[in-house]
Design an enzyme around this catalytic site. Sequence first.
Site, PDB file in Angstrom:
ATOM      1  N   GLY A  70      40.103  28.883  34.170  1.00 45.36           N
ATOM      2  CA  GLY A  70      40.779  29.375  35.358  1.00 45.36           C
ATOM      3  C   GLY A  70      39.899  30.347  36.122  1.00 45.36           C
ATOM      4  O   GLY A  70      38.928  30.901  35.590  1.00 45.36           O
ATOM      5  N   CYS A  71      40.242  30.560  37.393  1.00 45.18           N
ATOM      6  CA  CYS A  71      39.406  31.406  38.258  1.00 45.18           C
ATOM      7  C   CYS A  71      39.464  32.882  37.860  1.00 45.18           C
ATOM      8  O   CYS A  71      38.425  33.526  37.669  1.00 45.18           O
ATOM      9  CB  CYS A  71      39.784  31.208  39.714  1.00 45.18           C
ATOM     10  SG  CYS A  71      41.545  31.376  40.078  1.00 45.18           S
ATOM     11  N   PHE A  72      40.677  33.444  37.730  1.00 44.69           N
ATOM     12  CA  PHE A  72      40.793  34.821  37.261  1.00 44.69           C
ATOM     13  C   PHE A  72      40.174  34.957  35.866  1.00 44.69           C
ATOM     14  O   PHE A  72      39.480  35.934  35.566  1.00 44.69           O
ATOM     15  CB  PHE A  72      42.267  35.242  37.184  1.00 44.69           C
ATOM     16  CG  PHE A  72      42.824  35.831  38.448  1.00 44.69           C
ATOM     17  CD1 PHE A  72      42.117  36.751  39.202  1.00 44.69           C
ATOM     18  CD2 PHE A  72      44.092  35.476  38.885  1.00 44.69           C
ATOM     19  CE1 PHE A  72      42.643  37.309  40.370  1.00 44.69           C
ATOM     20  CE2 PHE A  72      44.633  36.023  40.033  1.00 44.69           C
ATOM     21  CZ  PHE A  72      43.902  36.936  40.782  1.00 44.69           C
ATOM     22  N   ALA A  73      40.458  33.972  35.009  1.00 49.45           N
ATOM     23  CA  ALA A  73      39.955  34.025  33.634  1.00 49.45           C
ATOM     24  C   ALA A  73      38.439  34.078  33.605  1.00 49.45           C
ATOM     25  O   ALA A  73      37.838  34.819  32.819  1.00 49.45           O
ATOM     26  CB  ALA A  73      40.465  32.828  32.848  1.00 49.45           C
TER      27      ALA A  73
END
Length: 325
Positions: free
Chosen positions: A134-137
């Site tokens: 994921g992007c935030f991750a």
Amino acid sequence: MIKVGIIGGAGYTAGELLRLLLHHPAVEISFVQSNSQAGLALSNVHQDLVGETNLCFTSGFDFNVDVLFLCMGHGRSAEYLKKHPILSSVKIIDLSHDFRLKAHAYQSDRSFIYGLPELQRAAIQEAENIANPGCFATAIQLALLPLAANDLLQDELHVHAITGATGAGQAPSSTTHFSWRDNNLSVYKAFNHQHLGEIEESLNILQKNFSQEINFIPMRGNFSRGIFASAYINCSLSMEEAKDLYQEFYQQAAFTHLSEQPIHLKQVVNTNKALLHLEVHKGKLLVCCALDNLLKGASGQAIQNMNLMFGLPEKAGLQLKANLF
């Protein structure tokens, strides 16, 4: 040439994937499937592709490809693979959340490797199937991995990250409407964002039995793309010790770099880079990370994983310059 197929080709991540793959030196796009846009030219939907390709969306698919990118909404990739048996010779890179967690990595007849190259490069090189992070991750893990690798995450973590409107996907909603988003900021999913699970699992790979609280406050920004994340933790490292630790951890990383100067989003938007900056304040270490949520946080990282899986130069098709002005 690597023959590529894309399932779910009408969204933001697929659009960026296409933009990059069309100019990748070792790729041939075989088909781009979309139920909603079948028969239309790719450039009718992805208007930045006018003059770049004459390909049209298809309703069906041809699994006579080397790699298949799944660019569908969360929950739909697992369902798709159950309904459509795909030859084991076809590698899969999934950009949804469906196979990122260990509990879900084997829910189909395939096993998926978590595709964060800075963490699992060797495993990705041998993988048949990748769960793209994921992007935030991605941003938060890159900020924290060197600390986990040195067993330094011994206290609760405080993380704040702000993302652009494209992080919500292409389907319109009340919080992506221009009149709501413009000149506005808001918190959402505080302390329980869906990316926390994959972050915790990755940190546990490097720091066994990691169980510290991650106090994550995600925010919606009034800009189109990019993620700026900041994390701080009680830490006894000096500034020089912290820099040495991060530089050593990322010395072989193709796209993750430590900056001596404070960082900002314009340095990374339209690139596959992740930039990090460190500060030490009265026994606390602050780590900032900036990246493009659609590239290093999604489609660019997916291509980086493809390059590793097929033994290509890791930067192939990804040597992009930021739009600084």
